[in-house]
Motif scaffolding. Structure first.
Motif, PDB file in Angstrom:
ATOM      1  N   CYS A  56      -1.859  -7.279  -1.921  1.00 32.11           N
ATOM      2  CA  CYS A  56      -2.849  -7.788  -1.236  1.00 32.11           C
ATOM      3  C   CYS A  56      -4.308  -6.314  -0.858  1.00 32.11           C
ATOM      4  N   LEU A  92       2.185 -17.108   0.519  1.00 30.32           N
ATOM      5  CA  LEU A  92       1.755 -15.829   0.578  1.00 30.32           C
ATOM      6  C   LEU A  92       2.530 -14.773  -0.276  1.00 30.32           C
ATOM      7  N   LYS A 140      -1.523 -13.436   6.345  1.00 31.71           N
ATOM      8  CA  LYS A 140      -0.887 -11.883   6.254  1.00 31.71           C
ATOM      9  C   LYS A 140      -1.851 -11.002   6.845  1.00 31.71           C
TER      10      LYS A 140
END
Length: 315
Positions: free
Chosen positions: A304, A297, A315
């Motif tokens: 994001c 991630l 996440k």
């Protein structure tokens, strides 16, 4: 015979349509932003084009096709510019600005309704889906209008530019590429390129890339170096015969990107390194298979915020 939508159709099609490894600038950018997003986009969504696919795969495929409003606006300007250039390439009269703007905005209004009403979930490849709607991001009406205004301004800027005026007089045999997906082999891997426009000017090759957002920087420099690699292979020219130009339709500005042997060589080396990085995360390079847990991630919160896979990402 198993038909689309029936159980077993997606696995059959996935076997027939082989997921082959390739490289592109957008694929590299995705990996640099977030390896997990890279997995979802190029492996985890494979086979999801069919409504009968595994629900998790189908969901990733739907999310893969989402766009931000900025990406959507840029695509609409590119499509309008391509329509105008196709017309003059065929020797037809150029479209009127008012008419082309009106058609584009009508298409955007339909896209907006389809996205808002969730219709993209039935046909995510052909029906517009916007991240802002999918994740219920609050966007003021004034912001949506500003997006449409930028599209209209970009189209009008291009049609009124000296660049378009010169292209209208370009001889038919000087046109080379117009929004066509091509490949070049580097290190035994297909490298995909799609030039917005390329034409011949005496012994030189002129390449244009249309921009509606921020331009410049190392990423754009690499993009043009990759274009130059393709041009040198496709038309058998030297690096110094490639003239790379970035045209920002919002600011009506042209930026030249120098192409030289050292720039092209550096791009070639970068592609090989990037290919190695991608393949190093795979389970089996020959079979082009990968596992989600191998792709870490990102720590970049900005990446994001604009990622279409937030719904399925841990996440």
């Amino acid at each position: 015979m198993v038909k689309p939508g029936e159980a077993g159709y997606a696995p059959i099609m996935s076997r027939l349509l082989k997921n082959t490894f390739s490289w592109s600038k957008s694929r590299d950018r995705c990996l640099q932003e977030c390896p997990r997003q890279y997995f979802y986009r190029y492996y985890g969504a494979w086979g999801g084009w069919d409504p009968g696919a595994d629900p998790a795969v189908r969901e990733r495929y739907i999310l893969k096709n989402l766009q931000t409003r900025h990406m959507w606006a840029g695509d609409k300007v590119h499509q309008a510019v391509e329509q105008a250039l196709l017309a003059v390439r065929k020797g037809m009269p150029p479209p009127r600005a008012d008419g082309l703007v009106d058609r584009t905005l009508r298409a955007m209004r339909q896209d907006f309704r389809n996205s808002r009403d969730g219709r993209y979930r039935q046909d995510p490849k052909k029906t517009c889906g916007l991240i802002e709607h999918a994740y219920e991001v609050p966007v003021d009406d004034a912001v949506w209008k500003e997006t449409a205004d930028r599209v209209a301004a970009g189209i009008r800027t291009f049609l009124g530019s000296g660049i378009f005026a010169a292209l209208r007089d370009l001889p038919a045999d000087h046109w080379l590429e117009l929004e066509t997906l091509r490949t070049i082999d580097i290190g035994g891997v297909d490298v995909y390129v799609k030039l917005d426009l390329a034409y011949r000017d005496q012994a030189d090759i002129v390449i244009y890339d249309w921009k509606t957002g921020r331009g410049g920087g190392d990423e754009v420099a690499l993009q043009f170096a990759v274009y130059a690699l393709y041009a040198m292979d496709a038309w058998e020219v030297n690096a110094d015969q490639v003239r790379a130009r970035e045209y920002n339709l919002v600011r009506d500005e042209v930026a030249e990107h120098p192409v030289a042997d050292d720039v092209v060589a550096a791009a070639h080396d970068y592609i090989l390194e990037s290919i190695g990085e991608m393949q190093g995360l795979m389970d089996d390079v020959d079979a082009n298979t990968a596992s989600e847990e191998t792709f870490p991630l990102t720590d970049d919160e900005q990446a994001c915020r604009t990622c279409p896979f937030r719904r399925v990402c841990e996440k």
